[in-house]
Structures are given as structure tokens and as C-alpha cells.
Design a protein around this motif. Structure first.
Motif, PDB file in Angstrom:
ATOM      1  N   VAL A  83      24.856 -37.135  71.771  1.00 18.95           N
ATOM      2  CA  VAL A  83      26.043 -37.679  70.955  1.00 18.95           C
ATOM      3  C   VAL A  83      26.722 -37.475  69.869  1.00 18.95           C
ATOM      4  O   VAL A  83      28.010 -38.130  70.167  1.00 18.95           O
ATOM      5  N   GLY A  84      26.390 -36.892  68.755  1.00 18.44           N
ATOM      6  CA  GLY A  84      26.960 -36.987  67.645  1.00 18.44           C
ATOM      7  C   GLY A  84      26.721 -38.285  67.434  1.00 18.44           C
ATOM      8  O   GLY A  84      27.452 -38.456  66.109  1.00 18.44           O
ATOM      9  N   ILE A  85      25.525 -38.875  67.382  1.00 12.61           N
ATOM     10  CA  ILE A  85      24.953 -39.635  66.564  1.00 12.61           C
ATOM     11  C   ILE A  85      23.248 -39.658  65.824  1.00 12.61           C
ATOM     12  O   ILE A  85      22.245 -39.401  66.402  1.00 12.61           O
ATOM     13  N   LEU A  86      23.366 -39.136  64.246  1.00  9.79           N
ATOM     14  CA  LEU A  86      22.733 -39.185  64.180  1.00  9.79           C
ATOM     15  C   LEU A  86      21.549 -39.522  62.753  1.00  9.79           C
ATOM     16  O   LEU A  86      22.494 -40.315  62.191  1.00  9.79           O
ATOM     17  N   ILE A  87      20.937 -40.086  63.387  1.00  5.96           N
ATOM     18  CA  ILE A  87      20.366 -41.304  62.592  1.00  5.96           C
ATOM     19  C   ILE A  87      18.686 -40.464  61.526  1.00  5.96           C
ATOM     20  O   ILE A  87      17.803 -39.637  62.600  1.00  5.96           O
ATOM     21  N   GLU A  88      18.513 -40.362  60.443  1.00  7.38           N
ATOM     22  CA  GLU A  88      17.359 -40.610  59.337  1.00  7.38           C
ATOM     23  C   GLU A  88      15.807 -41.040  60.492  1.00  7.38           C
ATOM     24  O   GLU A  88      15.905 -41.760  61.328  1.00  7.38           O
ATOM     25  N   PRO A  89      15.004 -40.560  59.886  1.00  7.99           N
ATOM     26  CA  PRO A  89      13.616 -41.094  61.248  1.00  7.99           C
ATOM     27  C   PRO A  89      13.130 -42.042  60.728  1.00  7.99           C
ATOM     28  O   PRO A  89      13.300 -42.926  61.404  1.00  7.99           O
ATOM     29  N   PHE A  90      13.154 -42.694  59.002  1.00  4.87           N
ATOM     30  CA  PHE A  90      12.921 -43.690  58.774  1.00  4.87           C
ATOM     31  C   PHE A  90      13.695 -45.615  59.523  1.00  4.87           C
ATOM     32  O   PHE A  90      13.228 -46.105  60.161  1.00  4.87           O
ATOM     33  N   PRO A  91      14.834 -44.417  59.061  1.00  2.00           N
ATOM     34  CA  PRO A  91      16.641 -46.021  60.183  1.00  2.00           C
ATOM     35  C   PRO A  91      15.665 -45.879  61.671  1.00  2.00           C
ATOM     36  O   PRO A  91      16.163 -46.722  62.309  1.00  2.00           O
ATOM     37  N   ALA A  92      15.328 -45.124  61.578  1.00  6.42           N
ATOM     38  CA  ALA A  92      15.713 -44.713  63.131  1.00  6.42           C
ATOM     39  C   ALA A  92      14.539 -45.805  63.840  1.00  6.42           C
ATOM     40  O   ALA A  92      14.785 -46.878  64.690  1.00  6.42           O
ATOM     41  N   ALA A  93      12.946 -45.186  63.220  1.00  3.68           N
ATOM     42  CA  ALA A  93      12.106 -46.361  63.454  1.00  3.68           C
ATOM     43  C   ALA A  93      12.891 -47.592  63.637  1.00  3.68           C
ATOM     44  O   ALA A  93      12.282 -48.827  63.919  1.00  3.68           O
ATOM     45  N   VAL A  94      12.987 -48.033  61.847  1.00  3.52           N
ATOM     46  CA  VAL A  94      13.471 -49.670  61.638  1.00  3.52           C
ATOM     47  C   VAL A  94      14.746 -50.006  62.817  1.00  3.52           C
ATOM     48  O   VAL A  94      14.137 -51.115  63.026  1.00  3.52           O
ATOM     49  N   LEU A  95      15.437 -49.647  62.883  1.00  4.24           N
ATOM     50  CA  LEU A  95      15.882 -49.748  64.161  1.00  4.24           C
ATOM     51  C   LEU A  95      15.292 -50.268  65.785  1.00  4.24           C
ATOM     52  O   LEU A  95      15.989 -51.457  66.205  1.00  4.24           O
ATOM     53  N   VAL A  96      14.634 -49.525  66.365  1.00  6.58           N
ATOM     54  CA  VAL A  96      14.102 -49.639  67.148  1.00  6.58           C
ATOM     55  C   VAL A  96      12.915 -50.550  67.196  1.00  6.58           C
ATOM     56  O   VAL A  96      12.390 -51.041  67.998  1.00  6.58           O
ATOM     57  N   PHE A  97      12.035 -50.421  66.552  1.00  5.79           N
ATOM     58  CA  PHE A  97      11.580 -51.467  66.006  1.00  5.79           C
ATOM     59  C   PHE A  97      11.999 -53.075  66.208  1.00  5.79           C
ATOM     60  O   PHE A  97      11.149 -53.914  67.106  1.00  5.79           O
ATOM     61  N   SER A  98      12.712 -53.192  65.287  1.00  3.51           N
ATOM     62  CA  SER A  98      13.951 -54.176  65.118  1.00  3.51           C
ATOM     63  C   SER A  98      14.534 -54.620  66.437  1.00  3.51           C
ATOM     64  O   SER A  98      14.151 -55.876  66.766  1.00  3.51           O
ATOM     65  N   ILE A  99      14.672 -54.315  67.448  1.00  7.12           N
ATOM     66  CA  ILE A  99      14.940 -54.362  68.618  1.00  7.12           C
ATOM     67  C   ILE A  99      14.567 -54.423  69.272  1.00  7.12           C
ATOM     68  O   ILE A  99      14.862 -55.705  69.922  1.00  7.12           O
ATOM     69  N   ASN A 100      13.533 -54.298  69.386  1.00  2.00           N
ATOM     70  CA  ASN A 100      11.860 -53.991  70.498  1.00  2.00           C
ATOM     71  C   ASN A 100      10.889 -55.292  69.890  1.00  2.00           C
ATOM     72  O   ASN A 100      11.486 -55.985  70.920  1.00  2.00           O
ATOM     73  N   GLU A 101      10.997 -55.374  68.673  1.00  2.00           N
ATOM     74  CA  GLU A 101      10.372 -56.827  68.348  1.00  2.00           C
ATOM     75  C   GLU A 101      11.032 -57.850  68.535  1.00  2.00           C
ATOM     76  O   GLU A 101      10.727 -59.115  68.483  1.00  2.00           O
ATOM     77  N   GLY A 102      12.467 -57.735  68.375  1.00  2.00           N
ATOM     78  CA  GLY A 102      13.775 -59.122  68.388  1.00  2.00           C
ATOM     79  C   GLY A 102      13.578 -59.848  69.937  1.00  2.00           C
ATOM     80  O   GLY A 102      13.261 -61.228  70.098  1.00  2.00           O
ATOM     81  N   ALA A 103      13.348 -58.868  70.678  1.00  2.00           N
ATOM     82  CA  ALA A 103      13.087 -59.461  72.411  1.00  2.00           C
ATOM     83  C   ALA A 103      11.947 -60.260  72.152  1.00  2.00           C
ATOM     84  O   ALA A 103      12.154 -61.280  73.406  1.00  2.00           O
TER      85      ALA A 103
END
Length: 224
Positions: A83-103
Motif C-alpha cells: 500500500v506504498g508504505i516502505l519501512i527499513e528492517p530495523f525501524p520495522a522491527a522496533v515498531l512491531v516489538f514496541s506495539i507488541n510488548e506495549g500490549a
């Protein structure tokens, strides 16, 4: 153990440890810090019983805790480019782990907030403190002290979960080990070696957790 295998293990140890120190640990530290910020905000929204925000918080926790973190990594890194949203590997991992662990951390902190006696809130109101002052100065410090052991355990688990970031091309310890295995054909010894490095990191954090618990307990004893 053959001389060749011993040489491979000695040579690979530094190659595995380096990305552990420069990628795995920073990934864990950044993600967990952001996760705590998310968790405190989500927990406070639930504790305040704001109807609409509380439903949104529950929905967030329900979705994140109900789906595997590996699927979340794939959705963010491989799915969002569609859908046109490109995220580099490290920031993508930070985003996912942050949201996941935040829950997960949000539920821990929410339970800790609710464990604080209601009289603490009433005492703050009696001395003229505002709601936010009571939360910041009285309720939240006590809740975080209660939640500390569980949050520390979550951090330790997160160190191990970062190995999943190899699936989205983050060059952390596990991916480095996979590359060495592909070159040397010694999977058993090398995967045991990287497991021992993870064990080393987690052992250090476990010791720090014990120190932190003793410090918080002493502070609590002084206040009481």
C-alpha cells in the motif's frame, strides 16, 4: 571436538557477539522503552475508565495479544509496501516489538494500578491535589514498583524474541549465525553457541532485575 570445529566456534564467537551488542541489545532497549510509554498510556486510559478510549485500548490489546509477533513483523515489513508504505528492517522491527510488548506491558501496569488501595486516591484529593498529580506522584510510582518484576521478565523475554527479526532481514545475532552455518555446515555447534550468547545476555538482565527489586524494596521499606 575436532580442531576444525573448535576453530570455527572460536572464530564465530566474536562475529556473533558483535551484532548482539550493536543490534540485538539496541533493538531490545529502544523497543522496550517505547513499549513502556505505550503501556503506561494505555493502562492509564483503562484505569481512568474513559468509555471510548477504553474500548480502543481493549481492542488494541485484543488484536496484538491475539496474533503472533512473527505475523505482525511480516504484515509491517512485507505487507505495508503493497500500500506504498516502505519501512527499513530495523525501524520495522522496533515498531512491531514496541506495539507488541506495549500490549502485554499495558495489562501488567493496569493490574498494578488497580492493586493500589483506593484510599491513596482519596488521600490525594483531601490534600487538594489534582487527578493528574495524584496519578503521577502517588498512584503510578506505587504501581510501577509492583509491576517491576513482571516488566523485567518481559524485557528478558524480549531479548530472545528479537531473533524473529532475522525473518525481516535484520542482521542480528541469529541471522549472523545462520550465515555462518550456511558457510561452515556446522548447525548444531553454532546454534548452541548463539543460544549460549542469548543465555549470557539474559543472565546479566536477571542479575540486574534482582538488584532493581532489592533497591525498590528498600525504598518501599523506608517510606513505610
Amino acid at each position: 571436538m575436532s580442531e576444525r570445529l573448535w576453530g570455527i566456534l572460536v572464530d564465530s564467537f566474536g562475529k556473533i557477539l558483535l551484532p548482539g551488542l550493536t543490534v540485538t541489545i539496541p533493538l531490545t532497549a529502544i523497543s522496550f522503552t517505547l513499549a513502556l510509554i505505550i503501556a503506561v498510556a494505555v493502562a492509564l486510559v483503562q484505569f481512568a475508565h474513559v468509555p471510548v478510549l477504553q474500548r480502543l485500548a481493549r481492542f488494541y490489546i485484543w488484536v496484538i495479544r491475539g496474533t503472533p509477533v512473527l505475523v505482525q513483523l511480516f504484515v509491517v515489513f512485507y505487507g505495508l509496501p503493497g500500500v506504498g508504505i516502505l519501512i527499513e528492517p530495523f525501524p520495522a522491527a522496533v515498531l512491531v516489538f514496541s506495539i507488541n510488548e506495549g500490549a502485554y506491558c499495558a495489562e501488567t501496569i493496569r493490574a498494578a494500578l488497580e492493586s493500589v488501595p483506593k484510599g491513596q486516591m482519596e488521600a490525594g484529593q483531601c490534600v487538594g491535589m489534582s487527578y493528574l498529580q495524584i496519578i503521577r506522584r502517588i498512584i503510578l510510582p506505587q504501581a510501577l514498583r509492583t509491576a517491576f518484576p513482571t516488566l523485567a521478565s518481559t524485557l528478558i523475554a524480549m531479548v530472545k524474541d528479537t531473533s524473529l527479526a532475522a525473518n525481516i532481514t535484520v542482521t542480528e545475532m541469529f541471522m549472523t549465525t545462520q550465515r555462518i552455518v550456511a558457510r561452515t555446515y556446522e548447525p548444531l555447534a553454532l546454534y548452541i553457541e548463539v543460544g549460549l550468547v542469548y543465555l549470557l545476555f539474559c543472565t546479566v538482565l536477571t542479575r540486574l532485575q534482582a538488584v532493581g527489586e532489592r533497591y525498590l524494596n528498600s525504598k518501599g521499606a523506608q517510606r513505610s
